[in-house]
Write a protein that holds these residues in place. Sequence first.
Motif, mmCIF file in Angstrom:
data_model
loop_
_atom_site.group_PDB
_atom_site.id
_atom_site.type_symbol
_atom_site.label_atom_id
_atom_site.label_comp_id
_atom_site.label_asym_id
_atom_site.label_seq_id
_atom_site.Cartn_x
_atom_site.Cartn_y
_atom_site.Cartn_z
ATOM 1 N N UNK A 457 -22.830 -82.422 -24.810
ATOM 2 C CA UNK A 457 -23.976 -81.626 -25.273
ATOM 3 C C UNK A 457 -23.537 -80.655 -26.355
ATOM 4 N N UNK A 458 -24.522 -80.111 -27.036
ATOM 5 C CA UNK A 458 -24.227 -79.110 -28.053
ATOM 6 C C UNK A 458 -25.496 -78.503 -28.599
ATOM 7 N N UNK A 459 -25.328 -77.508 -29.437
ATOM 8 C CA UNK A 459 -26.505 -76.871 -30.054
ATOM 9 C C UNK A 459 -26.150 -76.367 -31.441
ATOM 10 N N UNK A 460 -27.171 -75.990 -32.169
ATOM 11 C CA UNK A 460 -26.991 -75.433 -33.506
ATOM 12 C C UNK A 460 -27.701 -74.092 -33.623
ATOM 13 N N UNK A 461 -27.058 -73.163 -34.305
ATOM 14 C CA UNK A 461 -27.648 -71.858 -34.567
ATOM 15 C C UNK A 461 -27.504 -71.563 -36.049
ATOM 16 N N UNK A 462 -28.625 -71.329 -36.719
ATOM 17 C CA UNK A 462 -28.584 -70.931 -38.114
ATOM 18 C C UNK A 462 -28.113 -69.485 -38.226
ATOM 19 N N UNK A 463 -26.987 -69.288 -38.911
ATOM 20 C CA UNK A 463 -26.383 -67.958 -38.963
ATOM 21 C C UNK A 463 -27.319 -66.941 -39.605
ATOM 22 N N UNK A 464 -28.022 -67.343 -40.657
ATOM 23 C CA UNK A 464 -28.920 -66.403 -41.330
ATOM 24 C C UNK A 464 -30.087 -66.005 -40.433
ATOM 25 N N UNK A 465 -30.597 -66.967 -39.625
ATOM 26 C CA UNK A 465 -31.655 -66.626 -38.672
ATOM 27 C C UNK A 465 -31.153 -65.577 -37.673
ATOM 28 N N UNK A 466 -29.899 -65.732 -37.241
ATOM 29 C CA UNK A 466 -29.311 -64.776 -36.313
ATOM 30 C C UNK A 466 -29.218 -63.391 -36.954
#
Length: 491
Positions: A457-466
């Motif tokens: 499993x895995x996920x993605x996080x947009x750094x700019x959104x954070x």
Amino acid sequence: MLIILYNKAMLPKLIKYILAQTPQSQETEVSGWVRTKRDMKNLVFVEVNDGSCFAGIQCTFDREAGLEAQTEADLSGLTTGASVKIKGRLVPSPSSGQAVEIAACNLKVLGEAPAENLNGKNQELDIQAYPLQKKRHSLEFLREIAHLRPRTNTFGAVARLRSKTAFAIHRYFQERDFHYLHTPIITAGDCEGAGAMFQVTALDLSGIAKTGANGVDYSKDFFGKKTFLTVSGQLEAETYATAISRVYTFGPTFRAENSNTARHLAEFWMVEPEIAFAELNDNMALAEDFLKYIINAALTECAGELEFFDAHIEKGIIESLKNTANAKFSHITYTEAVKELEKAASSKKISFEFEPHWGSDLQSEHEKFLTEKIANGPVIVTDYPKNIKAFYMKQNDDDKTVRAMDVLVPRLGEIIGGSQREDDLEKLIRRMKEMNLKTEDYYWYLDLRRYGSVPHSGFGLGFERLIQYISGMTNIRDVIPYPRAVGQAEF
């Protein structure tokens, strides 16, 4: 083994350290840019800032104590934005709001910043007046001078927040035995299957067009095939997760979506962990723990920046972040979420621009409603319809939904998206054919299911959104140094 420790004395001392010193009339030297200058009869006050913190340091020049002729001349022409080096003694400050100041005796102007236009001998030598005079500037105006906007309080704070948060991301994964993986930026595959990719070519396309050739022969291109800028490093990360168990990527990704909004960029940074021997519940637990860790790191390590954002960008941002960091994330399936949205819409409690119905993707307005009205906090939505999700997601037994998950937070909506990956070779091939993907292009990806397949499993996080979420900045173009968007590739 030779260990060389960083010695701060090797470099000029930053203002944030000078301000923390006990004043004992010690010799002090400061370098930075002039924020303000006040010239009185016998005293000249110059505030200098070097970007290491919000505060500048006041340097006081006393004419009655005697100043060198060159220093006096430089003071008379000193303007906002000029870079300087100032020497003097660190003394207690009689002014309120600051503990120390520099009783200055020597000034060296390193670079001028004229307050008026200067015409040179040719056009290249013409210098416009320094655009960051001491007044409030709109964020729209500052986007036009993105090369100078880091000198403002707002963008200096954003830059420091980005730096500290990026380091916290690496620290989080390194402390948990994840390996940092550099995935390719140039790729021949489309991870998302959406087709919104920037093409990379070394061919002379204008020359080909002039010949009137019917089509382009990409076998003659640099890589011998069509290639693109990556939209995600996930597929390549899976290859390493199924070899060394835990990896993460943190690098630039690209989307050629024609979206001219405050939420979209054509180039942005993505954080993508990938874990072997992990199912959806493990993935959700990791995402929640990761997000709380990063928020707490920002609250602790960027306290001054967050106080600024709370006062000038979005009131209550600190309390909002603390609430998320201390919350127990709710869980709800996509089907349950749609029922809640449909119920709210039918009862006329809220009017959605996009009517919610099963099979449609959740819009930002739906996500905010779920977090702020239904869950009253962060919520993880799971088990989305397979027809609106990517080909690689693990299919549920109902053959209608997949083991996907989105983490939604108040104010922003989706901040993390991920899934359990399909580890069954036959199911994955069938799904790829349903989506008209050429399995031969993904032979290497399918090999992961042929040889020692495991749940992962895995996920993605947009750094700019954070960074948007932590800072409260409303436009994503203001949380990246040089935004790339539709019609925008300056600097």
